[in-house]
Design a protein around this motif. Structure first.
Motif, mmCIF file in Angstrom:
data_model
loop_
_atom_site.group_PDB
_atom_site.id
_atom_site.type_symbol
_atom_site.label_atom_id
_atom_site.label_comp_id
_atom_site.label_asym_id
_atom_site.label_seq_id
_atom_site.Cartn_x
_atom_site.Cartn_y
_atom_site.Cartn_z
ATOM 1 N N GLY A 1 34.856 50.738 38.865
ATOM 2 C CA GLY A 1 33.537 50.155 39.075
ATOM 3 C C GLY A 1 32.398 51.101 38.750
ATOM 4 N N LEU A 2 32.644 52.390 38.883
ATOM 5 C CA LEU A 2 31.624 53.385 38.547
ATOM 6 C C LEU A 2 31.167 53.260 37.104
ATOM 7 C CD1 LEU A 2 33.001 56.636 40.205
ATOM 8 C CD2 LEU A 2 30.931 55.407 40.829
ATOM 9 N N PHE A 3 32.073 52.861 36.232
ATOM 10 C CA PHE A 3 31.782 52.814 34.802
ATOM 11 C C PHE A 3 31.301 51.441 34.339
ATOM 12 C CE2 PHE A 3 35.057 56.042 35.515
ATOM 13 C CZ PHE A 3 34.361 57.155 35.073
ATOM 14 N N THR A 4 31.186 50.506 35.262
ATOM 15 C CA THR A 4 30.790 49.148 34.879
ATOM 16 C C THR A 4 29.459 48.721 35.485
ATOM 17 O OG1 THR A 4 32.091 48.193 36.673
ATOM 18 C CG2 THR A 4 33.185 48.440 34.541
ATOM 19 N N GLY A 5 28.764 49.645 36.115
ATOM 20 C CA GLY A 5 27.443 49.326 36.651
ATOM 21 C C GLY A 5 27.469 48.849 38.087
ATOM 22 N N PRO A 6 26.313 48.435 38.595
ATOM 23 C CA PRO A 6 26.196 48.043 40.009
ATOM 24 C C PRO A 6 27.137 46.917 40.426
ATOM 25 C CG PRO A 6 24.034 48.270 39.019
ATOM 26 C CD PRO A 6 25.029 48.404 37.909
ATOM 27 N N VAL A 7 27.291 45.923 39.571
ATOM 28 C CA VAL A 7 28.182 44.808 39.918
ATOM 29 C C VAL A 7 29.617 45.308 40.029
ATOM 30 C CG1 VAL A 7 29.081 42.572 39.161
ATOM 31 C CG2 VAL A 7 26.657 43.078 38.923
ATOM 32 N N GLY A 8 30.016 46.183 39.122
ATOM 33 C CA GLY A 8 31.364 46.751 39.162
ATOM 34 C C GLY A 8 31.598 47.606 40.393
ATOM 35 N N ILE A 9 30.565 48.333 40.804
ATOM 36 C CA ILE A 9 30.687 49.171 41.999
ATOM 37 C C ILE A 9 30.927 48.301 43.227
ATOM 38 C CG2 ILE A 9 29.416 50.704 43.553
ATOM 39 C CD1 ILE A 9 28.092 51.891 41.028
ATOM 40 N N ILE A 10 30.261 47.154 43.269
ATOM 41 C CA ILE A 10 30.403 46.263 44.424
ATOM 42 C C ILE A 10 31.710 45.470 44.356
ATOM 43 C CG2 ILE A 10 29.417 44.239 45.577
ATOM 44 C CD1 ILE A 10 26.647 45.366 44.683
ATOM 45 N N LEU A 11 32.009 44.928 43.174
ATOM 46 C CA LEU A 11 33.201 44.084 43.049
ATOM 47 C C LEU A 11 34.492 44.858 42.808
ATOM 48 C CD1 LEU A 11 31.858 41.065 40.959
ATOM 49 C CD2 LEU A 11 32.254 41.207 43.416
ATOM 50 N N GLY A 12 34.384 46.135 42.404
ATOM 51 C CA GLY A 12 35.567 46.934 42.111
ATOM 52 C C GLY A 12 36.581 46.988 43.248
ATOM 53 N N PRO A 13 36.137 47.312 44.490
ATOM 54 C CA PRO A 13 37.114 47.358 45.583
ATOM 55 C C PRO A 13 37.764 45.999 45.854
ATOM 56 C CG PRO A 13 35.006 48.288 46.279
ATOM 57 C CD PRO A 13 34.816 47.730 44.907
ATOM 58 N N PHE A 14 36.979 44.938 45.728
ATOM 59 C CA PHE A 14 37.497 43.585 45.960
ATOM 60 C C PHE A 14 38.569 43.246 44.926
ATOM 61 C CE2 PHE A 14 37.476 39.053 45.022
ATOM 62 C CZ PHE A 14 37.643 38.501 46.278
ATOM 63 N N ILE A 15 38.215 43.403 43.646
ATOM 64 C CA ILE A 15 39.145 43.055 42.569
ATOM 65 C C ILE A 15 40.382 43.958 42.609
ATOM 66 C CG2 ILE A 15 39.438 42.987 40.055
ATOM 67 C CD1 ILE A 15 36.424 42.158 39.939
ATOM 68 N N GLY A 16 40.169 45.249 42.856
ATOM 69 C CA GLY A 16 41.298 46.176 42.924
ATOM 70 C C GLY A 16 42.259 45.840 44.058
ATOM 71 N N ALA A 17 41.717 45.556 45.233
ATOM 72 C CA ALA A 17 42.578 45.196 46.370
ATOM 73 C C ALA A 17 43.293 43.881 46.105
ATOM 74 C CB ALA A 17 41.750 45.109 47.651
ATOM 75 N N LEU A 18 42.580 42.935 45.497
ATOM 76 C CA LEU A 18 43.183 41.635 45.186
ATOM 77 C C LEU A 18 44.358 41.803 44.219
ATOM 78 C CD1 LEU A 18 42.980 38.522 45.479
ATOM 79 C CD2 LEU A 18 41.491 38.556 43.462
ATOM 80 N N ILE A 19 44.141 42.543 43.150
ATOM 81 C CA ILE A 19 45.215 42.764 42.165
ATOM 82 C C ILE A 19 46.386 43.521 42.798
ATOM 83 C CG2 ILE A 19 45.814 43.999 40.038
ATOM 84 C CD1 ILE A 19 42.949 43.294 39.049
ATOM 85 N N GLY A 20 46.064 44.557 43.574
ATOM 86 C CA GLY A 20 47.112 45.325 44.231
ATOM 87 C C GLY A 20 47.959 44.478 45.165
ATOM 88 N N GLU A 21 47.305 43.616 45.926
ATOM 89 C CA GLU A 21 48.041 42.772 46.878
ATOM 90 C C GLU A 21 48.826 41.686 46.153
ATOM 91 O OE1 GLU A 21 49.562 42.053 50.553
ATOM 92 O OE2 GLU A 21 48.284 43.721 49.973
ATOM 93 N N ILE A 22 48.286 41.169 45.068
ATOM 94 C CA ILE A 22 49.030 40.157 44.288
ATOM 95 C C ILE A 22 50.268 40.793 43.656
ATOM 96 C CG2 ILE A 22 48.939 38.742 42.185
ATOM 97 C CD1 ILE A 22 46.056 38.003 42.979
ATOM 98 N N ILE A 23 50.130 42.020 43.170
ATOM 99 C CA ILE A 23 51.297 42.715 42.613
ATOM 100 C C ILE A 23 52.348 42.934 43.704
ATOM 101 C CG2 ILE A 23 52.099 44.946 41.700
ATOM 102 C CD1 ILE A 23 49.448 45.030 40.093
ATOM 103 N N HIS A 24 51.887 43.292 44.896
ATOM 104 C CA HIS A 24 52.799 43.533 46.017
ATOM 105 C C HIS A 24 53.487 42.250 46.476
ATOM 106 C CE1 HIS A 24 54.373 45.157 49.750
ATOM 107 N NE2 HIS A 24 53.780 44.173 50.396
ATOM 108 N N ASN A 25 52.710 41.170 46.572
ATOM 109 C CA ASN A 25 53.249 39.911 47.086
ATOM 110 C C ASN A 25 52.625 38.750 46.310
ATOM 111 O OD1 ASN A 25 54.369 37.849 48.544
ATOM 112 N ND2 ASN A 25 53.307 38.317 50.468
ATOM 113 N N PRO A 26 53.181 38.400 45.149
ATOM 114 C CA PRO A 26 52.574 37.382 44.294
ATOM 115 C C PRO A 26 52.617 35.965 44.875
ATOM 116 C CG PRO A 26 54.583 38.251 43.274
ATOM 117 C CD PRO A 26 54.343 39.022 44.526
ATOM 118 N N GLU A 27 53.428 35.738 45.902
ATOM 119 C CA GLU A 27 53.537 34.390 46.463
ATOM 120 C C GLU A 27 52.428 34.049 47.455
ATOM 121 O OE1 GLU A 27 56.542 36.421 46.656
ATOM 122 O OE2 GLU A 27 57.033 35.608 44.693
ATOM 123 N N ASP A 28 51.681 35.035 47.952
ATOM 124 C CA ASP A 28 50.709 34.769 49.014
ATOM 125 C C ASP A 28 49.288 35.111 48.552
ATOM 126 O OD1 ASP A 28 49.481 34.213 51.390
ATOM 127 O OD2 ASP A 28 50.670 35.610 52.589
#
Length: 159
Positions: free
Chosen positions: A93-120
């Motif tokens: 998110g640091l490299f994508t501007g203010p929106v990336g800084i805000i949405l980066g943790p959300f998108i990263g956690a979402l992707i990480g959790e989907i990889i961990h448990n794709p059914e939920d």
């Protein structure tokens, strides 16, 4: 020399303010360093007690901000993959501007959790929201802390 110290103090406070919003820059400790530099000028009359208390606060706030997104992701049943994803999301998110800084943790956690448990997907969204709220609360806490540090210097210079 006193004027140079005050200019350096303000520069550190401004960089600290930027660091309160931009991850990876330790905003409160840098802002506190500004108070410390100002302490050595003839323009301020801070006490050592004030410097010690504000220094402790700066460290505590920085630590809280570092662990808050992961803590809230974990509190919402997040896996280690979600925590890692949130951390990667902050960095990307640091490299994508203010929106990336805000949405980066959300998108990263979402992707990480989907990889961990794709059914939920519902749990992944809950974890991602927790991570985002952790980032928002941590940033707000840093902004408030640095704002108080700036106020302490200005009020001390005006009197």
């Amino acid at each position: 020399m006193d004027l140079v110290l005050i200019i350096i103090a303000f520069v550190l406070l401004v960089v600290g303010l930027i660091g309160a919003v931009v991850p990876m820059i330790p905003g409160p400790p840098l802002a506190w360093a500004g108070l410390l530099v100002a302490f050595f000028s003839g323009y301020t009359d801070y006490s050592i007690v004030l410097l010690v208390i504000t220094g402790i606060v700066a460290v505590i706030v920085q630590v809280i901000d570092t662990v808050f997104p992961a803590l809230l992701a974990k509190k919402n049943n997040g896996s280690k993959a979600a925590t890692l994803g949130a951390t990667i999301g902050i960095i990307v998110g640091l490299f994508t501007g203010p929106v990336g800084i805000i949405l980066g943790p959300f998108i990263g956690a979402l992707i990480g959790e989907i990889i961990h448990n794709p059914e939920d997907l519902g749990n992944a969204l809950t974890v991602a929201w927790g991570s985002l709220w952790g980032f928002i609360w941590g940033t707000g806490l840093k902004l408030a802390t640095v704002g108080v540090f700036i106020w302490l210097l200005i009020i001390n210079l005006v009197k």
